[in-house]
Design a protein around this motif. Structure first.
Motif, PDB file in Angstrom:
ATOM      1  N   PHE A 200       0.860  -1.194   0.000  1.00  0.00           N
ATOM      2  CA  PHE A 200       0.000   0.000   0.000  1.00  0.00           C
ATOM      3  C   PHE A 200       0.891   1.236   0.000  1.00  0.00           C
ATOM      4  O   PHE A 200       1.833   1.335   0.783  1.00  0.00           O
ATOM      5  N   LEU A 201       0.598   2.188  -0.878  1.00  0.00           N
ATOM      6  CA  LEU A 201       1.371   3.427  -0.978  1.00  0.00           C
ATOM      7  C   LEU A 201       0.469   4.623  -0.753  1.00  0.00           C
ATOM      8  O   LEU A 201      -0.573   4.753  -1.407  1.00  0.00           O
ATOM      9  N   GLU A 202       0.877   5.503   0.162  1.00  0.00           N
ATOM     10  CA  GLU A 202       0.194   6.797   0.297  1.00  0.00           C
ATOM     11  C   GLU A 202       1.191   7.920   0.062  1.00  0.00           C
ATOM     12  O   GLU A 202       2.275   7.942   0.654  1.00  0.00           O
ATOM     13  N   MET A 203       0.814   8.857  -0.804  1.00  0.00           N
ATOM     14  CA  MET A 203       1.628  10.030  -1.101  1.00  0.00           C
ATOM     15  C   MET A 203       1.002  11.238  -0.414  1.00  0.00           C
ATOM     16  O   MET A 203      -0.149  11.588  -0.697  1.00  0.00           O
ATOM     17  N   GLY A 204       1.756  11.868   0.485  1.00  0.00           N
ATOM     18  CA  GLY A 204       1.237  12.959   1.297  1.00  0.00           C
ATOM     19  C   GLY A 204       0.794  12.422   2.640  1.00  0.00           C
ATOM     20  O   GLY A 204      -0.196  11.692   2.717  1.00  0.00           O
ATOM     21  N   LEU A 205       1.530  12.771   3.709  1.00  0.00           N
ATOM     22  CA  LEU A 205       1.312  12.106   4.994  1.00  0.00           C
ATOM     23  C   LEU A 205       0.748  13.004   6.087  1.00  0.00           C
ATOM     24  O   LEU A 205       0.312  12.491   7.115  1.00  0.00           O
ATOM     25  N   LEU A 206       0.763  14.317   5.889  1.00  0.00           N
ATOM     26  CA  LEU A 206       0.243  15.201   6.939  1.00  0.00           C
ATOM     27  C   LEU A 206      -0.073  16.564   6.338  1.00  0.00           C
ATOM     28  O   LEU A 206       0.758  17.143   5.626  1.00  0.00           O
TER      29      LEU A 206
END
Length: 230
Positions: free
Chosen positions: A46-52
């Motif tokens: 699983f990849l998420e771009m933009g964490l906060l």
């Protein structure tokens, strides 16, 4: 509260961890729980771009101090067998978990995205772009990540309705309009013919695409797009 056989609902997890994907703001998790639940007990990547929230898209320094990863904590619990990767222009290397890997990346440069994908070394099953929301950043990411996505995987782009003044380039086709053009006639139309050609080369690998409006209210602006890879 009772979790049932399928585990805790994703919206409840988002609200518990303070993610804006939950009921208090965007409600993305209502859609994601339906789409992602079949993957929940699988050993996916699983990849998420933009964490906060609060990065350079809001005028802050990329080297800002970061102190939380609400959605990553949510994903780690929701997908107990998944390898989770996070990509951001700011530093989140302090966040440590045996199933989490951080990649620092400036999405203004496609080569940086390509390098991050090479560092991953494995095809993502699900990828979510919740980074700067600038049109060219979203399009850079799609062109680099989608070809590397696992067959049968899902690619999601959030916050289509808002592009930051700090990054947005004048005259560029908005990402929502780009995918709407594909939905209308299966051809990507873009102000830059080179970008259009690159997207249209990927068209044959797209089996379906849905565009959802803000808070799922059909008279509001486009908000999130989900693309399924053949």
């Amino acid at each position: 509260m009772p979790t049932g056989k399928g585990g805790e609902n994703l919206t409840d997890l988002a609200d518990r961890y303070g993610s804006d994907k939950g009921s208090t703001k965007h409600r993305y998790t209502e859609l994601y729980h339906m789409l992602f639940h079949p993957y929940r007990q699988r050993k996916i990547t699983f990849l998420e771009m933009g964490l906060l929230i609060g990065g350079p898209e809001h005028g802050n320094d990329p080297d800002r101090e970061t102190n939380d990863c609400p959605s990553i904590r949510m994903w780690l619990e929701y997908f107990p067998k998944a390898e989770i990767h996070g990509l951001d222009v700011s530093d989140f290397s302090w966040f440590e978990h045996e199933r989490f890997t951080f990649h620092r990346c400036d999405m203004d440069k496609r080569e940086n995205i390509a390098d991050a994908m090479e560092d991953m070394g494995v095809a993502p099953t699900i990828a979510i772009d919740d980074a700067s929301h600038a049109s060219h950043h979203q399009q850079n990411a799609f062109l680099e990540v989608f070809p590397r996505l696992e067959s049968g995987g899902l690619y999601v782009i959030e916050d289509l309705r808002w592009q930051p003044d700090t990054y947005e380039q004048p005259g560029i086709t908005k990402t929502a309009a780009l995918f709407r053009s594909w939905l209308d006639d299966r051809t990507f139309q873009h102000s830059d013919p080179v970008v259009a050609a690159e997207f249209n080369k990927l068209s044959e690998d797209i089996s379906g695409c849905i565009v959802e409006p803000v808070r799922f209210q059909k008279k509001r602006k486009d908000q999130v797009v989900v693309i399924h890879k053949k």
